[in-house]
Design a protein around this motif. Structure first.
Motif, PDB file in Angstrom:
ATOM      1  N   CYS B 252      23.189  -1.466  51.832  1.00  0.00           N
ATOM      2  CA  CYS B 252      23.178  -0.286  50.962  1.00  0.00           C
ATOM      3  C   CYS B 252      24.566   0.030  50.430  1.00  0.00           C
ATOM      4  CB  CYS B 252      22.603   0.920  51.702  1.00  0.00           C
ATOM      5  SG  CYS B 252      20.843   0.746  52.032  1.00  0.00           S
ATOM      6  N   LYS B 253      25.555  -0.215  51.261  1.00  0.00           N
ATOM      7  CA  LYS B 253      26.934   0.048  50.809  1.00  0.00           C
ATOM      8  C   LYS B 253      27.290  -0.901  49.676  1.00  0.00           C
ATOM      9  CE  LYS B 253      31.660   0.485  52.498  1.00  0.00           C
ATOM     10  NZ  LYS B 253      32.336  -0.545  51.715  1.00  0.00           N
ATOM     11  N   LYS B 254      26.914  -2.156  49.870  1.00  0.00           N
ATOM     12  CA  LYS B 254      27.233  -3.177  48.864  1.00  0.00           C
ATOM     13  C   LYS B 254      26.573  -2.846  47.535  1.00  0.00           C
ATOM     14  CE  LYS B 254      27.551  -8.144  48.322  1.00  0.00           C
ATOM     15  NZ  LYS B 254      26.574  -8.502  47.273  1.00  0.00           N
ATOM     16  N   GLU B 255      25.299  -2.430  47.588  1.00  0.00           N
ATOM     17  CA  GLU B 255      24.553  -2.193  46.356  1.00  0.00           C
ATOM     18  C   GLU B 255      24.614  -0.737  45.906  1.00  0.00           C
ATOM     19  OE1 GLU B 255      23.772  -4.718  44.856  1.00  0.00           O
ATOM     20  OE2 GLU B 255      23.788  -6.212  46.452  1.00  0.00           O
ATOM     21  N   SER B 256      25.446   0.061  46.567  1.00  0.00           N
ATOM     22  CA  SER B 256      25.579   1.491  46.234  1.00  0.00           C
ATOM     23  C   SER B 256      24.253   2.227  46.264  1.00  0.00           C
ATOM     24  CB  SER B 256      26.197   1.669  44.844  1.00  0.00           C
ATOM     25  OG  SER B 256      27.493   1.204  44.834  1.00  0.00           O
ATOM     26  N   LEU B 257      23.477   1.994  47.292  1.00  0.00           N
ATOM     27  CA  LEU B 257      22.201   2.705  47.429  1.00  0.00           C
ATOM     28  C   LEU B 257      22.371   3.875  48.386  1.00  0.00           C
ATOM     29  CD1 LEU B 257      19.695  -0.263  47.906  1.00  0.00           C
ATOM     30  CD2 LEU B 257      20.496   0.780  45.780  1.00  0.00           C
ATOM     31  N   VAL B 258      21.705   4.963  48.071  1.00  0.00           N
ATOM     32  CA  VAL B 258      21.662   6.081  49.009  1.00  0.00           C
ATOM     33  C   VAL B 258      20.691   5.704  50.123  1.00  0.00           C
ATOM     34  CG1 VAL B 258      21.052   8.508  49.295  1.00  0.00           C
ATOM     35  CG2 VAL B 258      22.053   7.720  47.149  1.00  0.00           C
ATOM     36  N   ILE B 259      21.090   5.929  51.366  1.00  0.00           N
ATOM     37  CA  ILE B 259      20.141   5.688  52.454  1.00  0.00           C
ATOM     38  C   ILE B 259      19.388   6.983  52.715  1.00  0.00           C
ATOM     39  CG2 ILE B 259      19.840   5.013  54.864  1.00  0.00           C
ATOM     40  CD1 ILE B 259      22.472   3.565  54.732  1.00  0.00           C
ATOM     41  N   LEU B 260      18.050   6.900  52.664  1.00  0.00           N
ATOM     42  CA  LEU B 260      17.208   8.050  53.018  1.00  0.00           C
ATOM     43  C   LEU B 260      16.589   7.709  54.367  1.00  0.00           C
ATOM     44  CD1 LEU B 260      15.475   8.622  49.540  1.00  0.00           C
ATOM     45  CD2 LEU B 260      17.431   9.834  50.467  1.00  0.00           C
ATOM     46  N   ALA B 261      17.155   8.299  55.419  1.00  0.00           N
ATOM     47  CA  ALA B 261      16.742   7.933  56.780  1.00  0.00           C
ATOM     48  C   ALA B 261      15.797   8.985  57.341  1.00  0.00           C
ATOM     49  CB  ALA B 261      17.976   7.798  57.673  1.00  0.00           C
ATOM     50  N   ASP B 262      14.530   8.621  57.407  1.00  0.00           N
ATOM     51  CA  ASP B 262      13.504   9.521  57.947  1.00  0.00           C
ATOM     52  C   ASP B 262      13.514   9.348  59.464  1.00  0.00           C
ATOM     53  OD1 ASP B 262      11.073  10.513  58.987  1.00  0.00           O
ATOM     54  OD2 ASP B 262       9.991  10.083  57.142  1.00  0.00           O
ATOM     55  N   GLU B 263      14.008  10.332  60.173  1.00  0.00           N
ATOM     56  CA  GLU B 263      14.178  10.217  61.631  1.00  0.00           C
ATOM     57  C   GLU B 263      13.361  11.276  62.358  1.00  0.00           C
ATOM     58  OE1 GLU B 263      18.517  10.346  61.738  1.00  0.00           O
ATOM     59  OE2 GLU B 263      18.604   8.163  61.512  1.00  0.00           O
ATOM     60  N   LYS B 281      25.178   8.179  63.124  1.00  0.00           N
ATOM     61  CA  LYS B 281      26.012   7.677  64.219  1.00  0.00           C
ATOM     62  C   LYS B 281      26.468   6.257  63.912  1.00  0.00           C
ATOM     63  CE  LYS B 281      25.642   6.356  69.036  1.00  0.00           C
ATOM     64  NZ  LYS B 281      24.667   6.210  70.107  1.00  0.00           N
ATOM     65  N   ILE B 282      25.554   5.425  63.463  1.00  0.00           N
ATOM     66  CA  ILE B 282      25.915   4.033  63.203  1.00  0.00           C
ATOM     67  C   ILE B 282      26.908   3.957  62.041  1.00  0.00           C
ATOM     68  CG2 ILE B 282      25.069   1.705  62.716  1.00  0.00           C
ATOM     69  CD1 ILE B 282      24.115   2.745  65.391  1.00  0.00           C
ATOM     70  N   VAL B 283      26.635   4.743  60.985  1.00  0.00           N
ATOM     71  CA  VAL B 283      27.558   4.765  59.840  1.00  0.00           C
ATOM     72  C   VAL B 283      28.970   5.122  60.300  1.00  0.00           C
ATOM     73  CG1 VAL B 283      28.177   6.183  57.822  1.00  0.00           C
ATOM     74  CG2 VAL B 283      25.916   5.164  57.965  1.00  0.00           C
ATOM     75  N   ARG B 284      29.058   6.147  61.106  1.00  0.00           N
ATOM     76  CA  ARG B 284      30.393   6.584  61.569  1.00  0.00           C
ATOM     77  C   ARG B 284      31.000   5.552  62.518  1.00  0.00           C
ATOM     78  NH1 ARG B 284      30.811   9.388  57.600  1.00  0.00           N
ATOM     79  NH2 ARG B 284      30.600  11.654  57.573  1.00  0.00           N
ATOM     80  N   ASP B 290      32.834   9.564  54.067  1.00  0.00           N
ATOM     81  CA  ASP B 290      32.020  10.076  52.965  1.00  0.00           C
ATOM     82  C   ASP B 290      32.160   9.321  51.658  1.00  0.00           C
ATOM     83  OD1 ASP B 290      31.771  13.680  53.693  1.00  0.00           O
ATOM     84  OD2 ASP B 290      30.944  11.887  54.636  1.00  0.00           O
ATOM     85  N   LYS B 291      33.314   8.735  51.392  1.00  0.00           N
ATOM     86  CA  LYS B 291      33.445   8.052  50.107  1.00  0.00           C
ATOM     87  C   LYS B 291      32.817   6.650  50.144  1.00  0.00           C
ATOM     88  CE  LYS B 291      38.138   6.292  50.913  1.00  0.00           C
ATOM     89  NZ  LYS B 291      37.621   5.000  51.443  1.00  0.00           N
ATOM     90  N   ASP B 292      32.476   6.189  51.346  1.00  0.00           N
ATOM     91  CA  ASP B 292      31.949   4.832  51.471  1.00  0.00           C
ATOM     92  C   ASP B 292      30.452   4.755  51.228  1.00  0.00           C
ATOM     93  OD1 ASP B 292      34.177   4.527  54.222  1.00  0.00           O
ATOM     94  OD2 ASP B 292      34.404   3.625  52.244  1.00  0.00           O
ATOM     95  N   ILE B 293      29.757   5.777  51.682  1.00  0.00           N
ATOM     96  CA  ILE B 293      28.301   5.659  51.615  1.00  0.00           C
ATOM     97  C   ILE B 293      27.646   7.048  51.601  1.00  0.00           C
ATOM     98  CG2 ILE B 293      27.992   5.531  54.140  1.00  0.00           C
ATOM     99  CD1 ILE B 293      25.942   3.135  53.246  1.00  0.00           C
ATOM    100  N   SER B 294      26.531   7.140  50.861  1.00  0.00           N
ATOM    101  CA  SER B 294      25.749   8.378  50.853  1.00  0.00           C
ATOM    102  C   SER B 294      24.535   8.191  51.747  1.00  0.00           C
ATOM    103  CB  SER B 294      25.254   8.703  49.443  1.00  0.00           C
ATOM    104  OG  SER B 294      26.327   8.839  48.554  1.00  0.00           O
ATOM    105  N   ILE B 319      25.346  13.442  53.786  1.00  0.00           N
ATOM    106  CA  ILE B 319      26.784  13.130  53.774  1.00  0.00           C
ATOM    107  C   ILE B 319      27.092  12.157  52.656  1.00  0.00           C
ATOM    108  CG2 ILE B 319      27.107  13.583  56.230  1.00  0.00           C
ATOM    109  CD1 ILE B 319      27.105  10.525  56.660  1.00  0.00           C
ATOM    110  N   GLY B 320      28.322  12.230  52.178  1.00  0.00           N
ATOM    111  CA  GLY B 320      28.733  11.316  51.120  1.00  0.00           C
ATOM    112  C   GLY B 320      28.330  11.793  49.740  1.00  0.00           C
TER     113      GLY B 320
END
Lengths: 481, 487
Positions: B252-263, B281-284, B290-294, B319-320
């Protein structure tokens, strides 16, 4: 480098177009000032409890018992809760399939919808079908659902009164439709002149717009006017002739402060008119627990009632409702209690009616205090608040003030309201958030601050206003329409 | 003059996006069940079963799961705060519930739980939730990143409004998929880009599949904006491995996609070897800021061991986002709901800050929690084993969430019969199952499946003592169905 999906440029254009002044610039500035320690009087939202109005006791007792049904088994429960509240809690719990924590039917609990149908029948004298009543998390969600069903593209126009409650303009923007404004007549106590409506329709149609629906807000927001029977008849006839669905926002139906024009529902008038009109005109009516003398805004209880929509259309609306699974169950119970309150003879009846009457009588007095207070200022003209919860005074601004506003990069009414906020802590909504004629400025305030605080608030306003006028002009030469 | 056929709002003139939207969980099978239920009531004994068992929806309390006592005590007190300082209240409520209700009311302006809060949700409650998230993940959480909503579904709808401008805007979604996503995308007029989970590897998610579908969509002129990941999965129940999550994040970071994580099922994990790791947690932990990924993470009061579906409590942590976007999100929140329902907000804060060891209610709270969770684990296992014991049915383990998604191998004759009845084969099977046993499941076609495969989604929620009966009725039905349609 292509823009990222949530970069500003990539956002849904319709979202960018949406404006919602009620929680806009003034509100944000007021919140900032509050953080800095300034005392703010929030009169920007119809939010009675936040300004000290006490909730009615009976509904809170019932819902508390529904939240904690194990209390019902406890021998000590009668120490804190009257028998009729206990009985009513059991009554509502029996309507659910698992208490407050279970999704209900996406249209709302059938038992509550039945109670609402009974209420409508008592109110209007005509039977109502509970299958055509859908409960929602607040009336706003219902309004959005209906507009979403109606608006297909940017050529679909919705007639909206101006000044209007900006939920309508915001939602129409969000769904990519076209807002077709019709002006209310300030000089006629914000009366609805059908000629204005016809003019707006003609102009819109000349621009290729298909008019699909007409919104009426009765009593009005921000204007407070109550529509007469004759008015409602001509509106319904107009919708019949022009093939429009009428969206009747009646959330303030309990808030009436004059006796000449009591509330009459659009549905009653429609049915009074008899066939063919009564069987043809499509009507959706909205109501809520957020207003009236209940003021339970945070509970998100609302409903809409559909008249003359085909079963297939109703099914589609049901389908969309099911994507949200179900309206919140506590809010549904508040609705049931509102339409089916304690009756004479019930243990809680006397307290309930005393509490209700106290709120309504006080609102009526405050409507007068505020209107008179505004009218005591030379450059302010304020129609009486016949209903709803707001005052919408016209502020006549001198040319120098308008210039100063321009220099500051603000609309004149925003400029005035910001100055009012900084000087007095009174947080209002500038009239431009609701729509107004060119060159005419208003602000909207609620009549909700506590009655004992009202004189001081109006004095504070007058002091600010008179000083403002001193600063920007002597009392000659205010801007006229 | 208007006639019915030219009335303003008819099927012909309704918003076509509304027509396009489907929501199988509450679809035809449920209407059928409701009719049967009425019939059962009117003519008891006329069927071979005596009740309808709704296994179509994750609605625990409607099937007898009790609410968490502490949570309800606090909610009741917040609803009726005038009793807080009465002596009699101590006879009815635990002391820590009284204290917590007082704490909550202290952060609500004017202590008015009946007033509109901030459209984003009461600040003080968001702070509690943020602290809970930080304590869960070990990384800081900002209360301003949190938007409380009427259930997580509302937050999902809001994100779709923000992201989708046209039918060229694509959202990647796992197949099989919780139909909230397909319905929301359809309502917003966007494009669903499916990526398939692999049934043969326990519903595994391969990045090669993500890449393939992304490029395919791209070549069709679709601008892919976001990727939905449901962890634990619905309907599939799998819990992602950390390594998997890292691969998804990198993609997602590579393709600039927003991750929508249904948890929303983060508290429903039934296998020892898996644990929940939030995407935040994994992102951090990967060192991304914040500038790396939404990333938008959704949680809800409807599931877990609390199961408070009817209260509509939920939130998203976003975030992001740039400041401009955050402003628009706030504005959307204002328009969409004025404010989220107060009881839902309070519940969300309770879930993220439950009783702790030492609190008066802690012991009874943990007994209730562990009781419900261990029972859910047993039911998940019992149903999984039962499905796998049936010839022609295979079922992956439910590592988490609330459902099983068995694959039914349907014989050709059954498929033809379905066609003749103008029904999809899994719907045909599901309706027959309902008629024979009173068990309501959702046909797999409502969730998406590899073409030619057929599934049903069955919740694990009926009370434990009902499970053996359900299993035996299901088995009996399946055997007779197969006999009827054997090739």
């Amino acid at each position: 480098m292509p823009p990222k999906p949530l970069d500003y440029e990539s956002l849904n254009e319709n979202v960018k177009k949406v404006a919602y002044a009620v929680r806009g610039e003034l509100y944000l500035r007021a919140s900032e000032l509050q953080k800095e320690g300034k005392k703010i009087i929030f009169t920007n939202v119809g939010n009675p409890h936040a300004l000290g109005q006490k909730p009615l006791t009976f509904p809170r007792q019932v819902v508390a018992l529904c939240q904690a049904p194990f209390l019902l088994e406890d021998p000590n429960v009668a120490l804190l809760f009257p028998a009729d509240a206990i009985a009513r809690a059991k009554h509502y719990l029996s309507m659910t399939s698992g208490g407050l924590g279970a999704y209900s039917d996406s249209r709302g609990l059938p038992g509550i919808r039945n109670e609402i149908a009974e209420f409508i029948k008592r109110r209007d004298g005509y039977p109502s079908d509970p299958e055509l009543i859908f409960l929602t998390d607040g009336a706003s969600k219902g309004v959005m659902q209906m507009l979403n069903s109606i608006i297909r593209n940017d050529r679909d126009g919705i007639l909206v009164p101006v000044p209007q409650y900006p939920l309508y303009s915001a939602t129409i923007s969000l769904y990519g439709g076209s807002l077709v404004p019709y002006y209310l007549e300030e000089e006629e106590n914000w009366g609805l002149d059908l000629d204005n409506v016809k003019k707006s329709v003609a102009t819109a149609r000349a621009n290729g717009i298909t008019i699909r629906a007409m919104v009426i807000i009765n009593p009005g927001n921000p204007t407070g006017q109550c529509l007469s029977e004759a008015n409602l008849k001509e509106i319904l006839l107009f919708c019949y002739r022009e093939n429009l669905v009428l969206l009747a926002d009646e959330v303030y139906q309990q808030n009436i402060y004059q006796d000449e024009r009591p509330f009459i529902s659009a549905r009653k008038i429609l049915l009074d008119m008899g066939p063919p009109i009564s069987k043809e005109v499509q009507l959706v009516s909205f109501h809520t627990v957020s207003k009236g003398y209940w003021g339970e805004c945070g509970q998100r209880g609302g409903y809409f009632e559909m008249t003359n929509l085909s079963p297939q259309t109703v099914d589609e609306i049901y389908k969309v409702a099911s994507v949200s699974l179900s309206p919140n169950v506590p809010g549904q119970i508040f609705l049931g209690l509102m339409v089916n309150p304690p009756k004479p003879g019930d243990i809680s009846y006397l307290k309930y009616s005393a509490e209700s009457k106290a709120v309504l009588d006080s609102l009526r007095r405050r409507a007068h205090i505020m209107t008179d207070g505004f009218n005591s200022c030379k450059n302010v003209v304020c129609n009486f608040t016949e209903g709803a919860m707001y005052s919408f005074p016209q502020i006549r601004l001198p040319p120098k003030a308008i210039e100063a506003a321009k220099k500051a990069g603000k609309a004149p009414d925003v400029f005035y309201c910001l100055k009012l906020l900084e000087a007095t802590g009174i947080s209002t909504v500038p009239g431009s958030g609701f729509g107004q004629k060119d060159g005419v400025f208003h602000l909207r305030t609620t009549i909700l601050p506590a009655e004992q605080d009202m004189p001081a608030i109006m004095a504070s306003f007058k002091k600010f206003n008179d000083e403002f006028m001193e600063q920007y002009e002597n009392y000659r030469g205010f801007s006229r329409i | 003059m208007s006639t019915t056929s030219s009335s303003a709002v008819t099927l012909a003139s309704i918003n076509p996006k509304v027509l396009k939207c489907e929501y199988a969980v509450c679809g035809e099978i449920v209407s059928h069940a409701q009719l049967l239920q009425e019939d059962l009531k009117a003519k008891p004994g006329s069927y071979s079963f005596d009740e309808i068992v709704y296994c179509n929806i994750g609605n625990p309390q409607s099937l007898g799961q009790p609410p968490v006592t502490f949570f309800r005590e606090v909610l009741a007190l917040c609803d009726h705060p005038s009793i807080l300082d009465r002596d009699e209240t101590h006879a009815l409520f635990s002391a820590d519930a009284i204290a917590r209700a007082t704490e909550i009311l202290d952060v609500i302006p004017a202590r008015a739980a009946g007033g509109y809060s901030s459209s984003q949700g009461t600040k003080g409650l968001r702070e509690v939730i943020a602290a809970g998230i930080a304590s869960r993940d070990g990384y800081p959480c900002n209360a301003d990143d949190i938007f409380l909503t009427d259930g997580a579904s509302s937050a999902v709808r809001m994100m779709m409004q923000l992201l989708i401008s046209s039918e060229k805007d694509g959202i990647m979604c796992p197949i099989p998929l919780c139909p909230l996503y397909s319905a929301s995308i359809a309502l917003q007029g966007g494009f669903l880009v499916p990526y398939c989970l692999d049934e043969t590897t326990g519903w595994g998610l391969e990045t090669s599949e993500l890449r393939k579908q992304f490029e395919d969509a791209h070549s069709k002129g679709i601008t892919v904006k976001a990727l939905v990941v449901i962890n634990p999965g619905n309907p599939t129940g799998q819990v992602l491995e950390e390594e998997n999550q890292r691969q998804i994040i990198e993609f997602c970071k590579k393709e600039s996609l927003v991750i929508l994580a249904d948890e929303v099922y983060q508290d429903n994990i039934y296998v020892e070897e898996k644990k929940f790791n939030s995407f935040k947690k994994i992102v951090r932990s990967m060192g991304f800021c914040d500038k790396d990924i939404s990333l938008v993470s959704f949680h809800s009061a409807s599931k877990g061991f609390y199961g408070e579906c009817g209260q509509r409590g939920g939130y998203m942590e976003a975030i992001g986002f740039s400041y401009a976007v955050r402003e628009h999100n706030y504005k959307l929140a204002c328009v969409n709901h004025c404010c989220p329902v107060m009881s839902g907000q309070i519940l969300a804060s309770l879930i993220m800050n439950p009783p702790k060891p030492g609190d008066e209610s802690y012991e009874s709270f943990s007994i209730e929690r562990d009781g419900i969770l261990s029972s859910l684990a047993r039911r998940a296992k019992a149903l999984e084993d039962a499905f796998n014991s049936i010839e022609g049915v295979t079922c992956n383990k439910a590592e988490g969430a609330m459902y099983l998604f068995p694959r039914i191998h349907l014989p050709k004759k059954a498929i033809e019969a379905a066609k003749a009845a103008n029904s999809l084969p899994d719907a045909f099977y599901a309706h027959r199952l309902l008629d024979a046993t009173g068990i309501v499941v959702v046909p797999g076609s409502g969730f998406g499946q590899v073409p030619g495969t057929w599934h049903v989604r069955c919740s694990i929620l009926p009370q434990e003592d009902k499970i053996p009966g359900i299993i035996s009725r299901f088995k009996a039905f399946h055997e007779s169905f197969m006999q009827e349609f054997q090739d």
